[in-house]
Motif scaffolding. Structure first.
Motif, PDB file in Angstrom:
ATOM      1  N   ALA A   1       0.854  -1.198   0.000  1.00  0.00           N
ATOM      2  CA  ALA A   1       0.000   0.000   0.000  1.00  0.00           C
ATOM      3  C   ALA A   1       0.887   1.244   0.000  1.00  0.00           C
ATOM      4  O   ALA A   1       0.595   2.229  -0.674  1.00  0.00           O
ATOM      5  CB  ALA A   1      -0.911  -0.016   1.215  1.00  0.00           C
TER       6      ALA A   1
ATOM      7  N   THR B   1       6.333   4.210  -3.477  1.00  0.00           N
ATOM      8  CA  THR B   1       5.316   3.222  -3.878  1.00  0.00           C
ATOM      9  C   THR B   1       5.167   3.106  -5.396  1.00  0.00           C
ATOM     10  O   THR B   1       5.152   2.002  -5.941  1.00  0.00           O
ATOM     11  CB  THR B   1       3.938   3.595  -3.267  1.00  0.00           C
ATOM     12  OG1 THR B   1       4.138   4.117  -1.964  1.00  0.00           O
ATOM     13  CG2 THR B   1       3.015   2.387  -3.215  1.00  0.00           C
TER      14      THR B   1
ATOM     15  N   LYS C   1      -0.385  -4.461   1.812  1.00  0.00           N
ATOM     16  CA  LYS C   1      -1.847  -4.644   1.804  1.00  0.00           C
ATOM     17  C   LYS C   1      -2.158  -5.823   2.720  1.00  0.00           C
ATOM     18  O   LYS C   1      -1.321  -6.707   2.901  1.00  0.00           O
ATOM     19  CB  LYS C   1      -2.322  -4.942   0.386  1.00  0.00           C
ATOM     20  CG  LYS C   1      -2.116  -3.754  -0.542  1.00  0.00           C
ATOM     21  CD  LYS C   1      -3.120  -3.767  -1.687  1.00  0.00           C
ATOM     22  CE  LYS C   1      -2.875  -2.577  -2.602  1.00  0.00           C
ATOM     23  NZ  LYS C   1      -1.980  -2.922  -3.722  1.00  0.00           N
TER      24      LYS C   1
END
Ligand SMILES: [Cu+2]
Length: 264
Positions: free
Chosen positions: A66, A80, A119
């Motif tokens: 995430a 990310t 996640k």
């Protein structure tokens, strides 16, 4: 009567064998190519982001995290969007699993804290989701500043011992925090990154070492061998996540990786 007992214990044994492959000791992993940088390089530092059982040598496929990023000189940079997918084989005889790699140029002195929030990972053996907020600290060009800063993750280990330049046999201490506050008596699992499966254990309890934080959330561990060591402080999140129409618990882990070297 005796026979009955044997059947019961065999059944228990079968249950424990069935449950064991995925029942224990998951670790988020953030492993850089090096954790002390002393010379400038044109190549960016690589940090592998993985989800695995570090000692036993099994890795799980990991979805793109995430969040991944780095904290340096008080400034956070998100990585990310630039993560690269990798199919990594971490252990001998293992099928490759999906992992991720972050790249970052180490170009100014001070500590770099690389962190990731994965996640939620569904673990059927635990009937629970797992989220391991994971970090590692890289020191650059002799300036030892920043390693004890907080990234500000949901749960986080804040080192009390400087997390690099560690000798084998050193005691390592950290504070476990949840929502920014010390988390007393949290269980901390400790595992060696047994890359290539060279190390063997005498019995199962040796795989994952277990210590508990004290009343102030401080845990202590003496590192017995050179290599990468992971500390995973485990709590249960106040939130639940839905799966198949039911609310499921979320195990949150604060994970920190440190590297120890032999005294020469
Ligand atoms: Cu697993």
């Amino acid at each position: 009567m005796k026979q009955k007992k044997t059947i019961v214990s065999l059944a228990l044994l079968a249950v424990s064998i069935l449950a064991s492959p995925d029942a224990h000791a998951h670790f988020g992993m953030t492993i850089p190519t090096e954790n002390i940088v002393e010379e400038t390089s044109r190549e960016p530092l690589k940090v592998n982001l993985m989800f695995a059982h570090p000692f036993e040598g099994r890795s799980m496929n990991m979805e793109k995290p995430a969040t991944a990023g780095v904290l340096h000189n008080g400034q956070k940079t998100l990585l990310t969007d630039k993560l690269k997918a990798l199919d990594l084989t971490m252990y001998a005889d293992e099928k490759p699993s999906r992992a991720w790699r972050a790249y970052h140029s180490i170009d100014s002195p001070g500590d770099y804290i690389f962190f990731m929030e994965p996640k939620p990972y569904w673990e059927p053996a635990e009937d629970s989701y797992i989220v391991h907020y994971t970090k590692v600290i890289v020191n650059a060009f002799g300036k030892e500043v920043g390693w004890d800063e907080e990234v500000g993750m949901k749960t986080e280990i804040v080192p009390l011992t400087r997390p690099y330049g560690l000798y084998v046999g050193n005691v390592f201490q950290g504070v476990v925090k949840v929502d920014g506050k010390p988390a007393p008596f949290t269980e901390v699992e400790v595992e060696y990154f047994n890359r290539g499966g060279q190390s063997k254990v005498q019995a199962t309890p040796f795989v994952t070492q277990v210590v508990k934080a004290d009343a102030n959330g401080v845990f202590t561990y003496a590192i017995p061998k050179a290599g990468w060591w992971g500390f995973a402080a485990l709590s249960t999140d106040s939130r639940t996540l839905e799966r198949g129409g039911r609310e499921k618990p979320v195990e949150i882990g604060a994970v920190l990786w440190v590297k120890a070297e032999d005294f020469r």
